[in-house]
Design a protein around this motif. Sequence first.
Motif, PDB file in Angstrom:
ATOM      1  N   GLN A 314       5.437  25.728  -9.975  1.00  0.00           N
ATOM      2  CA  GLN A 314       5.721  26.280 -11.174  1.00  0.00           C
ATOM      3  C   GLN A 314       6.939  24.918 -11.908  1.00  0.00           C
ATOM      4  O   GLN A 314       8.073  24.860 -11.372  1.00  0.00           O
ATOM      5  N   SER A 315       6.489  24.288 -12.755  1.00  0.00           N
ATOM      6  CA  SER A 315       7.269  23.280 -13.391  1.00  0.00           C
ATOM      7  C   SER A 315       7.784  23.967 -14.612  1.00  0.00           C
ATOM      8  O   SER A 315       7.447  24.803 -15.163  1.00  0.00           O
ATOM      9  N   ASN A 316       9.146  23.393 -15.068  1.00  0.00           N
ATOM     10  CA  ASN A 316       9.778  23.772 -15.985  1.00  0.00           C
ATOM     11  C   ASN A 316       9.474  22.940 -17.244  1.00  0.00           C
ATOM     12  O   ASN A 316       9.862  23.081 -18.390  1.00  0.00           O
ATOM     13  N   TYR A 317       8.363  21.895 -17.171  1.00  0.00           N
ATOM     14  CA  TYR A 317       8.044  20.936 -17.985  1.00  0.00           C
ATOM     15  C   TYR A 317       9.080  20.545 -19.065  1.00  0.00           C
ATOM     16  O   TYR A 317       9.145  20.732 -20.128  1.00  0.00           O
ATOM     17  N   TRP A 318       9.965  20.084 -18.182  1.00  0.00           N
ATOM     18  CA  TRP A 318      11.147  19.537 -18.814  1.00  0.00           C
ATOM     19  C   TRP A 318      10.843  18.615 -20.065  1.00  0.00           C
ATOM     20  O   TRP A 318      11.213  18.735 -21.196  1.00  0.00           O
ATOM     21  N   LEU A 319      10.231  17.274 -19.922  1.00  0.00           N
ATOM     22  CA  LEU A 319       9.419  16.622 -20.585  1.00  0.00           C
ATOM     23  C   LEU A 319       8.046  16.726 -20.573  1.00  0.00           C
ATOM     24  O   LEU A 319       7.332  16.248 -19.499  1.00  0.00           O
ATOM     25  N   ASN A 320       7.332  17.007 -21.618  1.00  0.00           N
ATOM     26  CA  ASN A 320       5.965  16.885 -21.452  1.00  0.00           C
ATOM     27  C   ASN A 320       5.531  15.876 -21.904  1.00  0.00           C
ATOM     28  O   ASN A 320       6.042  14.698 -22.337  1.00  0.00           O
TER      29      ASN A 320
END
Length: 391
Positions: A314-320
């Motif tokens: 599960q990624s935090n999607y810091w930078l898309n």
Amino acid sequence: MDKLEQDFLRGLQTVLGQPNPFVPLHEPEFMGNEWELVKNCLDSTFVSSVGKYVDRFEVMLAEYTGAKYAVAVVNGTAALHIALLLAGVRPGDEVLIPTLSFVATANAVSHCGAIPHFIDSEFKTLGIDPHALDDYLKQCSLSGSEGLTNRFTGRRIAAVVPMHTYGHPVDMASLLDVANRYHLPVVEDTAESLGSRYQGQHTGTFGQLGTLSFNGNKVITTGGGGAILTNDAELARQAKHLTTTAKQPHRWEFFHDVVAWNYRLPNLNAALGCAQMERLSDFLGRKRLLAQQYQEVFRDIEGIGFVVEPANSQSNYWLNTLQLRQPSLEMRDRLLTAANDAGYQCRPTWTLLHKLPMYVDCPHAPLPVAEHLEASLINVPSSAKLAGGGR
């Protein structure tokens, strides 16, 4: 402007709306208790490295990540520097790190007097490829009484540093298997992955130590700031000691027992961090929504796709991140120029570390995947406030 450039800009506009006048890559957001806690800290006059907010922030980080201990410091580079020292890295050693990483990963190694040794990435995680690492170590390393050494340089290989790129977790099960077989300490660079989990476990808690960053562009911010995570009580004690000038506790005496560093996070910054931690779940939820919007819009655009979180993660999607189907520095830069000219702040991934002037002579594995990624990755605006197309 060709079709791909037009489709790229149309996709950004669909997700983000019209820039007014400019959409930054990643902005902090202060809509909770930040003003109240910072003012309380100012009123207390305890604004430096002693105060209740430093202690509270460390507890909040430990509870959230599942680490037994968290030690707050001034920034992520300082955190990684001390973590590497505690893992046993010494001057003249080599440390295995990804060439696709922010420069701080290599700089922290250099601050230890050690030498970065650059490793390739894998497409599915953007982080260190454990299988390529294993194959490479079979060729370049020797095991002996001093541990693992580089057969070509004669230097000890002291540790491996997986970095969870843009918040996407490395394949830690495979990485740990390789590290254990070669008896390599693992120090996780978790600067970008607060809120990311691999097989349900938070990044930064798999190795001996992990490190976080709270720079102004991270998921939460303390202005500057970082932290060291560990499950080892003695390592946590040493981390706090070494980052507090190695001062022995005493009512008035100044006695320091080793050369150390003044790296402790100020209480003022920690107050901001406590308020940000209260809103972390909200930030992560909106960032995932924004990632879903990008994924949907760019799903059918020919020539470019959206980078999704790896399996079992599960990624935090810091930078898309968008990725060209075919790597091309020329096309990448054309898209970046078009986006920034239109008011959308986009950027390439970092220049590969082995290409930087201070690191060109460092050892490195074959790096075909990292070079492919360098010519194909584009970071797009990723602030939590952008979910739903609003600002």
